[in-house]
Design a protein around this motif. Structure first.
Motif, PDB file in Angstrom:
ATOM      1  N   ALA A 183       0.815  -1.215   0.000  1.00 22.22           N
ATOM      2  CA  ALA A 183       0.000   0.000   0.000  1.00 22.22           C
ATOM      3  C   ALA A 183       0.846   1.261   0.000  1.00 22.22           C
ATOM      4  O   ALA A 183       0.314   2.353  -0.221  1.00 22.22           O
ATOM      5  N   VAL A 184       2.137   1.150   0.243  1.00 19.60           N
ATOM      6  CA  VAL A 184       3.012   2.323   0.185  1.00 19.60           C
ATOM      7  C   VAL A 184       3.364   2.631  -1.266  1.00 19.60           C
ATOM      8  O   VAL A 184       3.161   3.741  -1.762  1.00 19.60           O
ATOM      9  N   SER A 185       3.902   1.643  -1.966  1.00 20.15           N
ATOM     10  CA  SER A 185       4.330   1.847  -3.354  1.00 20.15           C
ATOM     11  C   SER A 185       3.219   1.580  -4.361  1.00 20.15           C
ATOM     12  O   SER A 185       3.289   2.037  -5.510  1.00 20.15           O
ATOM     13  N   GLY A 186       2.204   0.824  -3.949  1.00 26.84           N
ATOM     14  CA  GLY A 186       1.161   0.393  -4.880  1.00 26.84           C
ATOM     15  C   GLY A 186       1.555  -0.809  -5.714  1.00 26.84           C
ATOM     16  O   GLY A 186       0.770  -1.280  -6.543  1.00 26.84           O
ATOM     17  N   ALA A 187       2.761  -1.336  -5.494  1.00 26.37           N
ATOM     18  CA  ALA A 187       3.274  -2.433  -6.314  1.00 26.37           C
ATOM     19  C   ALA A 187       2.583  -3.751  -5.983  1.00 26.37           C
ATOM     20  O   ALA A 187       2.290  -4.046  -4.812  1.00 26.37           O
ATOM     21  N   ALA A 188       2.339  -4.558  -7.024  1.00 24.01           N
ATOM     22  CA  ALA A 188       1.853  -5.921  -6.830  1.00 24.01           C
ATOM     23  C   ALA A 188       2.995  -6.785  -6.304  1.00 24.01           C
ATOM     24  O   ALA A 188       4.159  -6.591  -6.663  1.00 24.01           O
ATOM     25  N   LEU A 189       2.672  -7.718  -5.432  1.00 22.48           N
ATOM     26  CA  LEU A 189       3.664  -8.592  -4.813  1.00 22.48           C
ATOM     27  C   LEU A 189       3.302 -10.045  -5.087  1.00 22.48           C
ATOM     28  O   LEU A 189       2.117 -10.400  -5.133  1.00 22.48           O
TER      29      LEU A 189
END
Length: 226
Positions: free
Chosen positions: A30-36
């Motif tokens: 939720a900080v970077s918005g990146a999928a993990l």
């Protein structure tokens, strides 16, 4: 640009290993918005199991998402003012619990400061919340709510505040008993000892949803300075 909605949440700091581990379980930072890349889950699609909490980001709700009545800057300033007069405090160790069919991290000991914090967040920025629409109220199924929950929905735009509020960091959608038998040991093992430490609540995390249906991200962490 004014976001569609904002919310006041608690979220572990980026430096807290729980942030990285639990965000990976959900499949999004939720900080970077990146999928993990999520871990495997025997017999179930973990992406589907975690789809709802993933869109909101790793968090515990303090002030639920709301549309803005007076613009973003005014709501942000009211949140900052609350943070400035609120003292930090210790959050008890967390553990995975079944919360009405959802799996969530919850506190393992009473924490009056935590409840007072959530109550203050609900009240402090409510003047900046746009009134709920009839459709928003209907989605809460008021006919299924208790009298107190319906009163909260009418006054505060959300049923589960004040006496109805429960701290929880959601980790799954609602599960059947058979699904829970798979997911609960899996997430408990995956998170390991990380939830079970005392951590300091030292900020309000201001989350934003830029457009309807978009995922929430952390816009800012406002330090508690009281």
């Amino acid at each position: 640009m004014t976001p569609h909605r904002i919310a006041l949440y608690w979220a572990p700091e980026e430096s807290d290993a729980l942030h990285g581990r639990a965000s990976t379980w959900l499949g999004r930072d939720a900080v970077s918005g990146a999928a993990l890349d999520q871990p495997g889950l025997p017999g179930l699609d973990i992406a589907e199991v975690t789809a709802d909490p993933r869109s909101y980001g790793l968090h515990a709700t303090l002030k639920p998402p709301f549309r803005l009545a007076n613009g973003y800057a005014a709501a942000r300033d009211a949140t900052a003012a609350l943070a400035a007069r609120t003292a930090s405090f210790d959050l008890p160790p967390l553990a995975v619990f079944d919360l009405d069919g959802f799996l969530a991290l919850r506190e393992t000991a009473p924490c009056p400061a935590l409840h007072a914090f959530a109550d203050a967040c609900v009240e402090a920025v409510d003047d900046h919340r746009a009134p709920s629409t009839e459709a928003e109220i209907a989605r809460r199924r008021p006919e299924r709510l208790s009298a107190e929950q319906r009163e909260n929905l009418t006054r505060w735009g959300y049923p589960y505040v004040f006496g109805e509020w429960r701290f929880h960091v959601t980790l799954s959608r609602r599960l059947s008993a058979e699904e829970k038998a798979v997911v609960m040991p899996a997430v408990t093992d995956y998170l390991g000892d990380l939830p079970g430490v005392t951590r300091r609540v030292s900020a309000i995390s201001l989350f934003v949803q830029p457009a309807p249906g978009a995922p929430f991200t952390i816009a800012e962490r406002l330090p508690l300075r009281g």
